[in-house]
Enzyme design. Structure first.
Site, PDB file in Angstrom:
ATOM      1  N   LYS A  79     -20.838 -19.327  12.808  1.00 42.62           N
ATOM      2  CA  LYS A  79     -20.894 -18.613  14.083  1.00 42.62           C
ATOM      3  C   LYS A  79     -19.530 -18.771  14.747  1.00 42.62           C
ATOM      4  O   LYS A  79     -18.785 -19.719  14.449  1.00 42.62           O
ATOM      5  CB  LYS A  79     -21.968 -19.239  14.984  1.00 42.62           C
ATOM      6  CG  LYS A  79     -22.479 -18.324  16.065  1.00 42.62           C
ATOM      7  CD  LYS A  79     -23.632 -17.459  15.607  1.00 42.62           C
ATOM      8  CE  LYS A  79     -24.083 -16.538  16.715  1.00 42.62           C
ATOM      9  NZ  LYS A  79     -25.239 -15.726  16.343  1.00 42.62           N
ATOM     10  N   GLY A 176     -42.011  -7.396  26.085  1.00 41.90           N
ATOM     11  CA  GLY A 176     -40.653  -6.869  25.921  1.00 41.90           C
ATOM     12  C   GLY A 176     -40.645  -5.644  25.033  1.00 41.90           C
ATOM     13  O   GLY A 176     -40.978  -5.727  23.847  1.00 41.90           O
ATOM     14  N   GLY A 178     -38.042  -3.627  24.203  1.00 42.20           N
ATOM     15  CA  GLY A 178     -36.662  -3.224  23.936  1.00 42.20           C
ATOM     16  C   GLY A 178     -36.554  -2.645  22.543  1.00 42.20           C
ATOM     17  O   GLY A 178     -37.508  -2.052  22.018  1.00 42.20           O
ATOM     18  N   VAL A 180     -36.581  -3.947  19.627  1.00 43.65           N
ATOM     19  CA  VAL A 180     -37.530  -4.434  18.628  1.00 43.65           C
ATOM     20  C   VAL A 180     -38.976  -4.224  19.088  1.00 43.65           C
ATOM     21  O   VAL A 180     -39.809  -3.696  18.341  1.00 43.65           O
ATOM     22  CB  VAL A 180     -37.299  -5.940  18.329  1.00 43.65           C
ATOM     23  CG1 VAL A 180     -38.307  -6.430  17.296  1.00 43.65           C
ATOM     24  CG2 VAL A 180     -35.883  -6.181  17.837  1.00 43.65           C
ATOM     25  N   TYR A 182     -40.478  -2.220  21.123  1.00 42.80           N
ATOM     26  CA  TYR A 182     -40.979  -0.841  21.120  1.00 42.80           C
ATOM     27  C   TYR A 182     -41.418  -0.433  19.713  1.00 42.80           C
ATOM     28  O   TYR A 182     -42.510   0.100  19.502  1.00 42.80           O
ATOM     29  CB  TYR A 182     -39.884   0.099  21.637  1.00 42.80           C
ATOM     30  CG  TYR A 182     -40.362   1.504  21.915  1.00 42.80           C
ATOM     31  CD1 TYR A 182     -40.712   1.896  23.202  1.00 42.80           C
ATOM     32  CD2 TYR A 182     -40.476   2.435  20.884  1.00 42.80           C
ATOM     33  CE1 TYR A 182     -41.163   3.191  23.464  1.00 42.80           C
ATOM     34  CE2 TYR A 182     -40.932   3.723  21.141  1.00 42.80           C
ATOM     35  CZ  TYR A 182     -41.269   4.099  22.428  1.00 42.80           C
ATOM     36  OH  TYR A 182     -41.720   5.368  22.678  1.00 42.80           O
TER      37      TYR A 182
HETATM   38  P1  NAD Z   1     -33.547  -5.709  24.130  1.00 43.14           P
HETATM   39  O1  NAD Z   1     -32.552  -6.228  25.093  1.00 43.14           O
HETATM   40  O2  NAD Z   1     -33.359  -4.346  23.540  1.00 43.14           O
HETATM   41  O3  NAD Z   1     -35.017  -5.717  24.784  1.00 43.14           O
HETATM   42  C1  NAD Z   1     -35.540  -6.756  25.536  1.00 43.14           C
HETATM   43  C2  NAD Z   1     -36.651  -6.174  26.418  1.00 43.14           C
HETATM   44  O4  NAD Z   1     -37.312  -7.252  27.047  1.00 43.14           O
HETATM   45  C3  NAD Z   1     -36.146  -5.235  27.498  1.00 43.14           C
HETATM   46  O5  NAD Z   1     -36.930  -4.068  27.549  1.00 43.14           O
HETATM   47  C4  NAD Z   1     -36.319  -6.064  28.782  1.00 43.14           C
HETATM   48  O6  NAD Z   1     -36.570  -5.278  29.924  1.00 43.14           O
HETATM   49  C5  NAD Z   1     -37.513  -6.916  28.411  1.00 43.14           C
HETATM   50  N1  NAD Z   1     -37.638  -8.157  29.186  1.00 43.14           N
HETATM   51  C6  NAD Z   1     -36.674  -8.997  29.592  1.00 43.14           C
HETATM   52  N2  NAD Z   1     -37.214 -10.042  30.250  1.00 43.14           N
HETATM   53  C7  NAD Z   1     -38.553  -9.859  30.223  1.00 43.14           C
HETATM   54  C8  NAD Z   1     -39.658 -10.601  30.718  1.00 43.14           C
HETATM   55  N3  NAD Z   1     -39.491 -11.747  31.378  1.00 43.14           N
HETATM   56  N4  NAD Z   1     -40.912 -10.109  30.512  1.00 43.14           N
HETATM   57  C9  NAD Z   1     -41.099  -8.947  29.856  1.00 43.14           C
HETATM   58  N5  NAD Z   1     -40.084  -8.205  29.372  1.00 43.14           N
HETATM   59  C10 NAD Z   1     -38.833  -8.657  29.560  1.00 43.14           C
HETATM   60  O7  NAD Z   1     -33.636  -6.804  22.970  1.00 43.14           O
HETATM   61  P2  NAD Z   1     -34.098  -6.612  21.450  1.00 43.14           P
HETATM   62  O8  NAD Z   1     -32.930  -6.253  20.606  1.00 43.14           O
HETATM   63  O9  NAD Z   1     -35.337  -5.793  21.414  1.00 43.14           O
HETATM   64  O10 NAD Z   1     -34.447  -8.116  21.074  1.00 43.14           O
HETATM   65  C11 NAD Z   1     -35.589  -8.765  21.609  1.00 43.14           C
HETATM   66  C12 NAD Z   1     -35.567 -10.221  21.222  1.00 43.14           C
HETATM   67  O11 NAD Z   1     -35.533 -10.327  19.792  1.00 43.14           O
HETATM   68  C13 NAD Z   1     -34.341 -10.994  21.707  1.00 43.14           C
HETATM   69  O12 NAD Z   1     -34.717 -12.322  21.977  1.00 43.14           O
HETATM   70  C14 NAD Z   1     -33.398 -10.957  20.522  1.00 43.14           C
HETATM   71  O13 NAD Z   1     -32.495 -12.053  20.530  1.00 43.14           O
HETATM   72  C15 NAD Z   1     -34.377 -11.075  19.375  1.00 43.14           C
HETATM   73  N6  NAD Z   1     -33.878 -10.516  18.114  1.00 43.14           N
HETATM   74  C16 NAD Z   1     -33.520  -9.220  18.023  1.00 43.14           C
HETATM   75  C17 NAD Z   1     -33.068  -8.715  16.805  1.00 43.14           C
HETATM   76  C18 NAD Z   1     -32.685  -7.265  16.660  1.00 43.14           C
HETATM   77  O14 NAD Z   1     -32.570  -6.800  15.505  1.00 43.14           O
HETATM   78  N7  NAD Z   1     -32.507  -6.528  17.745  1.00 43.14           N
HETATM   79  C19 NAD Z   1     -32.982  -9.555  15.679  1.00 43.14           C
HETATM   80  C20 NAD Z   1     -33.384 -10.899  15.793  1.00 43.14           C
HETATM   81  C21 NAD Z   1     -33.834 -11.375  17.024  1.00 43.14           C
END
Ligand code: NAD
Length: 352
Positions: A79, A176, A178, A180, A182
Site C-alpha cells: 500500500k 448503503g 452506493g 456496491v 445498489y
Molecule cells: P459509495 O461511496 O459508492 O457508497 C456508499 C453509500 O453509503 C452511499 O450511498 C452513502 O450515502 C451511504 N452511506 C454513508 N453513510 C451511511 C450510513 N451511516 N448509513 C447508511 N448509508 C450510508 O461506496 P461503495 O463503492 O459502494 O463501497 C461501499 C463500501 O464497500 C465501502 O466501505 C468500501 O470501502 C467497500 N468496498 C467497495 C469496493 C468497490 O468495489 N467499490 C470494494 C471493496 C470494498
C-alpha cells in the site's frame, strides 16, 4: 522506532520518497511478497502527522497481504500513502514523481486507486511506470464484481445457517446504496430475495425505489430491523458496542471495509449466534478485478471468479466449526497457510 514498527507486523520493506521540487512526500509499504508482487492502492490524505501516515500504510499493506491470500490470488500485500492535502499535492508533476518512485521498486509494488486517487491520477502515474493498474484504459470500476462476490458470499452463509442457498427465501437489509450496495440489492431482488434498504442519502433511496419494490428503513433504525442478513455496504465500524445488541439478524455479510469496530466484535457476534462473513474475504471482488488487470484477463473473467468467494467462505465457515473459532480466525489461518506454503517469488533482498 521505525524499525520496530516494521518488524512487528513483518513488513519486508518500507520506502520513504521525498521530492522537494514537486512537494511529493510518499511512503510505500511492502508487507509480503511470498505469493507474488505486492498490490494495493495509493491513499492521498492530509495526515495529522508523519507517524499517523506510517501507521496507516503499515496497517493497510498488511491487510492487503491477507486479502490477496484469502482470495487465492498470486499477489502480495502493499500500500502507499501520499501525504498532504489532496487539493494541493495532486499535481501532475508530483504524481509523475510518484510514478518514478513506484518504478524504482522494480515491480515489487503495483499501485492502484484508493481514497482520493482514481483513474485520472493512475493515468498520470502510468507515464512513469508500468507497475500500475486502475487507469482509464484498465478494466474499469470493480463495483459490479464486488457486489457479485458479496452476493455469492451471502448465499454461502445462508446455506450454512439455513441449509439452503436459495436466495429467494432470504430477507436482506442492505445498508448503503452506493456503487456496491445498489448492485447487490438488484442482484438479490433478481433472485427473489426480499430487500430492505437504508441510506443517509435520500436520492440513493429514490433511485432504487423508482424501479424496484423494496422496503426502506431509517438509517438510525437499520440495526434493529429484523432480517436474515444484515449487509453493511456503507461505512466501517458499524458493528460496535452500541449496535451489536440491536442486531436482529442471523448473518452479517456485506461489502464495507472494517465492518467490526474492534476484532473482539467477531467473538461477540459468534456468542450471539450471528454468522459474520469477514469483510476482507467477502469484498475481495475489487482486488480480484485489479489483480486480473495486472495478471492479464477480462472484466468478465473477474466477474466469474468472484463467485468462488462463496466457496472459499464456505470452507472457512466449516473450518471455524471444526476448530471452534470464529470465521475471522479461520480466514486468517487460511490466508496464513497459503503464505507459509509459498516459495518466495520476489525475494525481499537479493542474495549476493
Ligand atoms: P459509495 O461511496 O459508492 O457508497 C456508499 C453509500 O453509503 C452511499 O450511498 C452513502 O450515502 C451511504 N452511506 C454513508 N453513510 C451511511 C450510513 N451511516 N448509513 C447508511 N448509508 C450510508 O461506496 P461503495 O463503492 O459502494 O463501497 C461501499 C463500501 O464497500 C465501502 O466501505 C468500501 O470501502 C467497500 N468496498 C467497495 C469496493 C468497490 O468495489 N467499490 C470494494 C471493496 C470494498
Amino acid at each position: 522506532m521505525v524499525f520496530d514498527s516494521i518488524a512487528a507486523p513483518g513488513h519486508e520493506q518500507v520506502s520513504y520518497f521525498s521530492d522537494p521540487e514537486t512537494g511529493l512526500r510518499a511512503i510505500i509499504a511492502i508487507h509480503d511478497t511470498s505469493l507474488g508482487p505486492s498490490l494495493g492502492g495509493t491513499r492521498i490524505l492530509d495526515y495529522e502527522s508523519e507517524d499517523a501516515a506510517l501507521t496507516d500504510v503499515l496497517r493497510l499493506s498488511e491487510a492487503m497481504t491477507y486479502k490477496a491470500a484469502a482470495a487465492d490470488l498470486p499477489l502480495g500485500g502493499g500500500k502507499a500513502v501520499i501525504v498532504g492535502d489532496p487539493a494541493e499535492v495532486k499535481t501532475e508533476d508530483a504524481l509523475e514523481a510518484y510514478g518514478r518512485a513506484v518504478d524504482c521498486l522494480g515491480g515489487r509494488y503495483i499501485t492502484s486507486v484508493d481514497i482520493n486517487s482514481g483513474a485520472e491520477e493512475m493515468d498520470i502515474v502510468a507515464r512513469e511506470t508500468d507497475h500500475v493498474v486502475g487507469g482509464s484504459d484498465g478494466l474499469g470500476n470493480p463495483s459490479e464484481v464486488t457486489a457479485h462476490g458479496v452476493f455469492h458470499g451471502i448465499r454461502s452463509c445462508a446455506e450454512h445457517v439455513y441449509g439452503t442457498d436459495s436466495s429467494g427465501d432470504l430477507d436482506v437489509v442492505v445498508q448503503g446504496l452506493g456503487k456496491v450496495g445498489y448492485l447487490l440489492a438488484e442482484e438479490l431482488l433478481e433472485h427473489g430475495a426480499s430487500v430492505t434498504i437504508s441510506d443517509v442519502n435520500r436520492d440513493a433511496i429514490d433511485e432504487l425505489t423508482a424501479v424496484h419494490d423494496v422496503d426502506v428503513v431509517a438509517p438510525d433504525s437499520v440495526y434493529e430491523q429484523p432480517c436474515d442478513v444484515f449487509a453493511p455496504c456503507a461505512i466501517g465500524g458499524v458493528v460496535n458496542d452500541e449496535t451489536i445488541d440491536q442486531l436482529e439478524c442471523d448473518i452479517v455479510a456485506g461489502s464495507a471495509n472494517n465492518v467490526l469496530a474492534e476484532r473482539r466484535h467477531a467473538d461477540e457476534l459468534a456468542a450471539r449466534d450471528i454468522l459474520y462473513a469477514p469483510d476482507y474475504v467477502i469484498n475481495a471482488g475489487g482486488l480480484i478485478t485489479v489483480g486480473k488487470e495486472h495478471l492479464g484477463g477480462t472484466y468478465d473473467e473477474a466477474y466469474a471468479e468472484a463467485e468462488a468467494i462463496g466457496d472459499r467462505l464456505g470452507e472457512m465457515i466449516d473450518r471455524a466449526e471444526t476448530d471452534d473459532c470464529t470465521v475471522l480466525d479461520a480466514a486468517d489461518a487460511y490466508a496464513q497457510e497459503r503464505i507459509d506454503a509459498s516459495e518466495t517469488v520476489t525475494p525481499a533482498l537479493p542474495s549476493n
